[in-house]
Write a protein that holds these residues in place. Structure first.
Motif, mmCIF file in Angstrom:
data_model
loop_
_atom_site.group_PDB
_atom_site.id
_atom_site.type_symbol
_atom_site.label_atom_id
_atom_site.label_comp_id
_atom_site.label_asym_id
_atom_site.label_seq_id
_atom_site.Cartn_x
_atom_site.Cartn_y
_atom_site.Cartn_z
ATOM 1 N N ARG A 105 13.318 -81.105 125.775
ATOM 2 C CA ARG A 105 14.468 -80.692 125.309
ATOM 3 C C ARG A 105 15.826 -80.893 125.964
ATOM 4 O O ARG A 105 16.751 -81.488 125.733
ATOM 5 C CB ARG A 105 14.472 -79.332 124.687
ATOM 6 C CG ARG A 105 13.548 -79.127 123.544
ATOM 7 C CD ARG A 105 13.551 -77.852 122.893
ATOM 8 N NE ARG A 105 12.668 -77.569 121.963
ATOM 9 C CZ ARG A 105 12.370 -76.601 121.313
ATOM 10 N NH1 ARG A 105 13.149 -75.510 121.199
ATOM 11 N NH2 ARG A 105 11.287 -76.646 120.142
ATOM 12 N N LEU A 134 9.228 -70.314 125.106
ATOM 13 C CA LEU A 134 9.182 -71.920 124.997
ATOM 14 C C LEU A 134 8.267 -72.427 126.087
ATOM 15 O O LEU A 134 8.316 -72.011 127.492
ATOM 16 C CB LEU A 134 10.504 -72.546 125.228
ATOM 17 C CG LEU A 134 11.215 -72.758 123.957
ATOM 18 C CD1 LEU A 134 12.575 -73.681 124.292
ATOM 19 C CD2 LEU A 134 10.496 -73.497 122.758
ATOM 20 N N LEU A 144 17.544 -72.449 126.133
ATOM 21 C CA LEU A 144 16.416 -73.073 126.635
ATOM 22 C C LEU A 144 15.903 -71.757 127.536
ATOM 23 O O LEU A 144 14.638 -71.890 128.001
ATOM 24 C CB LEU A 144 16.174 -74.175 127.440
ATOM 25 C CG LEU A 144 16.423 -75.507 126.733
ATOM 26 C CD1 LEU A 144 16.655 -76.690 127.529
ATOM 27 C CD2 LEU A 144 15.517 -75.599 125.834
ATOM 28 N N THR A 167 8.276 -78.313 127.089
ATOM 29 C CA THR A 167 9.119 -78.317 126.037
ATOM 30 C C THR A 167 10.393 -78.236 126.434
ATOM 31 O O THR A 167 11.251 -79.071 125.992
ATOM 32 C CB THR A 167 8.676 -77.437 124.780
ATOM 33 O OG1 THR A 167 7.333 -77.519 124.437
ATOM 34 C CG2 THR A 167 9.618 -77.543 123.711
ATOM 35 N N LYS A 168 10.775 -77.317 127.267
ATOM 36 C CA LYS A 168 11.941 -77.078 127.946
ATOM 37 C C LYS A 168 12.524 -78.423 128.526
ATOM 38 O O LYS A 168 13.460 -78.735 128.452
ATOM 39 C CB LYS A 168 12.038 -75.753 129.069
ATOM 40 C CG LYS A 168 11.648 -74.426 128.536
ATOM 41 C CD LYS A 168 12.014 -73.554 129.192
ATOM 42 C CE LYS A 168 11.627 -72.196 128.538
ATOM 43 N NZ LYS A 168 11.869 -70.984 129.627
#
Length: 358
Positions: free
Chosen positions: A218, A210, A205, A214-215
């Motif tokens: 996830r 990104l 990550l 989104t990080k």
């Protein structure tokens, strides 16, 4: 009733706690709160939790010389060792099917016997295992032999072997564990395996490509995959450490610093809510974020003005000007802490603020 969570502002704004916010971010990637961590220490060995209460259970150890004879019955043991054996039976007797707890029994006895009988502690250890845990004796001695071989290997590599990277050392350590303990190694060091998975996910990550949201998604999903639903239940986890695991990444900090305050707050809300914090807790974090931002701004201003003074003055005159600046910016009490730090070469406001952490 609303749950309360860590990080009350008063706990963070204490002068002595300011030092935390300039420490390296990597120190915050600990995640140990999600389970009892049996970790790869400096030497790579198993760090087993101390058997708290042992000393109280058996009383203070008394110096003794190694005896030529080792007791073959419980009644032949000194009273102190009888009490130790009974305590271990009560604490671990029902858990010895699990390889981790077998090592706990061994380590507890080993620490005691090595101090009291440095010349023949190993023979006494095996004898006491047989006396107090006859049904599990074969498994315990197998675990003991594996542990002693493992410790010998650790001592050897510490003295004579080097590795090109942390990853190479870790691979070699796991190879040795599996060789000596078999599949039990994955059970004994289960917490470390989980930690390694989290760290691997964080490495993936840590990229500027990104989006921050989104990080967050996830990362939280990784925690759930590894630790289950407890990862998003603040009553069963430590959300402060969980948040810092992601927020300490350099690219995450870069992204947070690049955002306007409103968007930055949205991203922090996203992370905190995803980890299970309720609205009341998120609001308290907002208040703490505001205090930290104000403190960071004051610190940045101080460093700029301090640098300007250094161009105009020198010697005692410079020190007087800096002291006046410190008193004006931070008040006399906090200014004294800052002066003490700077005398040792530490400048708390020299590093960039880690948003969401300090």
């Amino acid at each position: 009733m609303s749950r309360r969570h860590p990080a009350a502002p008063a706990a963070v704004t204490s002068p002595r706690r300011y030092r935390r916010w300039v420490m390296p971010a990597c120190a915050l990637l600990i995640m140990v709160s999600l389970g009892v961590l049996v970790w790869l220490g400096e030497g790579g060995g198993p760090v087993l939790p101390a058997a708290s209460g042992t000393a109280a259970a058996i009383g203070p150890a008394r110096p003794a010389h190694a005896s030529a004879e080792i007791a073959t019955t419980v009644s032949a043991l000194p009273p102190e060792e009888q009490r130790l054996g009974v305590w271990l039976q009560g604490r671990y007797g029902s858990k010895l099917a699990h390889p981790y707890w077998r090592l706990q029994v061994i380590e507890s006895l080993k620490r005691y016997l090595m101090e009291k009988y440095p010349n023949d502690w190993l023979a006494r250890l095996k004898a006491m295992l047989k006396l107090f845990f006859p049904a599990d004796y074969e498994q315990l001695t197998a675990s003991l032999d594996a542990l002693e071989s493992y410790n010998a290997w650790l001592a050897e590599i510490k003295q004579s072997m080097t590795f090109s990277s942390k990853e190479e050392r870790l691979r070699a350590t796991w190879d040795k564990r599996l060789q000596l303990f078999g599949e039990d190694a994955k059970v004994i060091w289960q917490a470390q395996l989980k930690q390694e998975k989290v760290e691997a996910a964080l490495q993936q990550l840590d990229t500027p490509g990104l989006p921050l949201s989104t990080k967050v998604d996830r990362y939280v999903q990784t925690l759930v995959d590894i630790y289950g639903n407890a990862a998003t239940n603040p009553d069963k986890s430590h959300p402060v450490q969980q948040m810092e695991g992601l927020l300490a990444l350099n690219t995450v900090q870069d992204q947070l610093h690049s955002l306007p305050p409103e968007r930055r707050q949205e991203e922090l809300h996203h992370l905190r809510s995803a980890l299970g914090l309720d609205a009341e807790a998120v609001k308290r974090w907002d208040e703490l974020d505001a205090e930290r931002a104000q403190r960071a701004a004051a610190g940045a201003s101080y460093m700029q003005e301090r640098a300007a003074l250094a161009k105009q003055y020198e010697g005692e005159a410079l020190q007087l000007q800096i002291q006046a600046l410190q008193n004006r910016k931070f008040g006399p009490e906090e200014a004294q802490y800052i002066r003490n730090e700077e005398e040792t070469g530490f400048y708390r406001y020299q590093e960039r603020q880690q948003i969401g952490i300090n």
